[in-house]
Design an enzyme around this catalytic site. Structure first.
Site, PDB file in Angstrom:
ATOM      1  CD1 TRP A 103      -2.149  -2.212   1.821  1.00 43.87           C
ATOM      2  CD2 TRP A 103      -2.983  -1.264  -0.032  1.00 43.87           C
ATOM      3  NE1 TRP A 103      -3.159  -3.015   1.348  1.00 43.87           N
ATOM      4  CE2 TRP A 103      -3.683  -2.461   0.220  1.00 43.87           C
ATOM      5  CE3 TRP A 103      -3.321  -0.499  -1.147  1.00 43.87           C
ATOM      6  CZ2 TRP A 103      -4.715  -2.921  -0.610  1.00 43.87           C
ATOM      7  CZ3 TRP A 103      -4.348  -0.941  -1.979  1.00 43.87           C
ATOM      8  CH2 TRP A 103      -5.034  -2.138  -1.702  1.00 43.87           C
ATOM      9  CG  ASP A 173      -3.100   3.969   4.215  1.00 42.96           C
ATOM     10  OD1 ASP A 173      -4.126   3.759   4.888  1.00 42.96           O
ATOM     11  OD2 ASP A 173      -2.831   3.351   3.166  1.00 42.96           O
ATOM     12  CE  LYS A 197      -8.147  -3.352   3.943  1.00 42.52           C
ATOM     13  NZ  LYS A 197      -7.524  -2.443   3.004  1.00 42.52           N
TER      14      LYS A 197
HETATM   15  C1  PLP Z   1      -6.964  -1.881   1.981  1.00 41.64           C
HETATM   16  C2  PLP Z   1      -5.953  -0.811   2.114  1.00 41.64           C
HETATM   17  C3  PLP Z   1      -5.893   0.257   1.210  1.00 41.64           C
HETATM   18  C4  PLP Z   1      -6.812   0.370   0.025  1.00 41.64           C
HETATM   19  O1  PLP Z   1      -8.057   0.796   0.464  1.00 41.64           O
HETATM   20  P1  PLP Z   1      -9.266   1.086  -0.532  1.00 41.64           P
HETATM   21  O2  PLP Z   1     -10.248   1.705   0.406  1.00 41.64           O
HETATM   22  O3  PLP Z   1      -9.695  -0.223  -1.091  1.00 41.64           O
HETATM   23  O4  PLP Z   1      -8.791   2.026  -1.570  1.00 41.64           O
HETATM   24  C5  PLP Z   1      -4.951   1.228   1.428  1.00 41.64           C
HETATM   25  N1  PLP Z   1      -4.089   1.160   2.458  1.00 41.64           N
HETATM   26  C6  PLP Z   1      -4.118   0.147   3.340  1.00 41.64           C
HETATM   27  C7  PLP Z   1      -3.145   0.131   4.477  1.00 41.64           C
HETATM   28  C8  PLP Z   1      -5.044  -0.869   3.200  1.00 41.64           C
HETATM   29  O5  PLP Z   1      -5.075  -1.880   4.076  1.00 41.64           O
END
Ligand code: PLP
Length: 361
Positions: A103, A173, A197
């Site tokens: 990511w 993030d 998540k």
């Molecule tokens: C799943 C994830 C993403 C992507 O997220 P989307 O909402 O599907 O764009 C980005 N960063 C991390 C750390 C993730 O676990």
């Protein structure tokens, strides 16, 4: 009640049962409203209360000061990979990114389309098995911001410290560990997380941004991509994902009822310890992440060979332990044990692991 299995999915992930039950009870008609949350206007008083309630709970959980906006956006964390550099970098501007996994790499790829990106540290040569130490970060004092990924969903690593970045804005993030532990928000300038998540269903992305970072957008910036558009309209420039925000509100209330982020962290530490102890107890299982970088949310481990890993994935699924097959870039198994994942499910997995080793070890 319908039987629920243990859901180890990395995302969308398991939601708290009381939240699902409340949503189910109120799905056809919100009490006192006579309409489903799926049917109401986002301009209604009912929705105002929901979105304001969600924001208030998020502020309470994070002990957030008035220096920050809380936004509910769409496009996932993935759109933030673009919005962040587009909004925070001026023409020719520079940013530092720490590369700790897939990511982070995706964020770097998008940022490179916008500005000069310096990868200030990377553990890619070690297949992202650890988080770099502070001394390894080659930070640029002139950078507009430093970007980190607090929890690496695929590799099962998590930052155990807030990096020291001087006066540079720290951007994070936190998609896969948001609300799993307390965050010292005074250290951060922007935190974002796709909800699916650890804080709700897919469809909404939370962005917490320090007010001084929200600038007048360049005249050629698409309206929807400017943070200013969303701060000025309180996330209601266009139709927000009403249902997803409603569930986020319920999830935040569930965490508050448990005792907030300190209590949540304690529960998560207990659960993760049960699993890591089981991995460490034998040579049969091998953790991917270095012990000083282990994630409380995604536990990645290998077996002696791929054949056994496939057998483990197959038999565990049949035993009601769903979603354990690891991501192809690590291989092996991955147990995602987010906030809502029950301790009994971790114990069931550990029992299964012992039994599996007995039969195949
Ligand atoms: C799943 C994830 C993403 C992507 O997220 P989307 O909402 O599907 O764009 C980005 N960063 C991390 C750390 C993730 O676990």
């Amino acid at each position: 009640m319908t039987e629920r299995i243990y859901n180890f999915s990395a995302g969308p992930g398991v939601l708290p049962l009381p939240v699902l039950e409340e949503a189910q009870r109120n799905l056809v008609s919100l009490p006192g409203v006579g309409m489903s949350v799926l049917e109401i206007s986002h301009r209604s008083k009912t929705f105002d209360k929901i979105i304001e309630g969600a924001e208030a709970k998020i502020r309470k959980l994070l002990n957030l000061s008035d220096d920050f906006y809380v936004l509910f956006l769409q496009g996932g964390a993935s759109l933030q990979f673009s919005m962040i550099p587009m909004n925070l970098l001026s023409k020719g501007g520079k940013a530092d990114y720490i590369n700790t996994g897939a990511w982070s790499k995706a964020a770097i790829k998008e940022a490179k389309k916008v500005g000069q990106i310096n990868v200030a540290a990377s553990t890619e040569s070690e297949n992202f098995a650890r988080i770099p130490k502070q001394e390894e970060l080659k930070l640029d004092k002139e950078a507009a911001y430093v970007h980190i990924t607090s929890n690496n969903t695929i590799f099962g690593t998590e930052w155990q410290y807030d990096p020291e970045v001087g006066n540079v804005a720290l951007v994070c993030d936190a998609s896969s560990d948001i609300f799993s532990r307390p965050i010292d928000m005074s250290r951060y300038a922007l935190i974002y997380a796709g909800a699916q998540k650890n804080m709700g269903p897919a469809g909404v992305t939370m962005v917490i941004i320090r007010k001084d970072l929200v600038k007048e957008p360049a005249s050629d910036m698409a309206t929807m991509l400017a943070y200013k558009t969303h701060t000025e309209t309180k996330s209601m420039y266009n139709t927000p994902p009403v249902f997803s925000i409603y569930i986020v509100d319920l999830v935040c209330q569930w965490i508050l009822d448990l005792g907030g982020l300190d209590a949540m962290q304690k529960l998560n530490q207990e659960k993760a310890k049960i699993l890591y102890d089981a991995i460490d107890a034998t040579e049969f299982y091998r953790g991917h992440a270095h012990s000083d970088s282990r994630s409380l949310m995604n536990v990645t481990f290998r077996l002696p060979n791929e054949e056994l890993e496939n057998l483990f994935a197959k038999q565990s699924t049949a035993a009601g332990l769903d979603g354990l097959k690891g991501h192809r870039s690590v291989g092996g198994l991955r147990a995602s044990i987010y906030n809502a994942f029950p301790k009994a499910g971790v114990e069931a997995l550990v029992e299964f692991m012992k039994e599996f080793e007995r039969k195949n070890g």
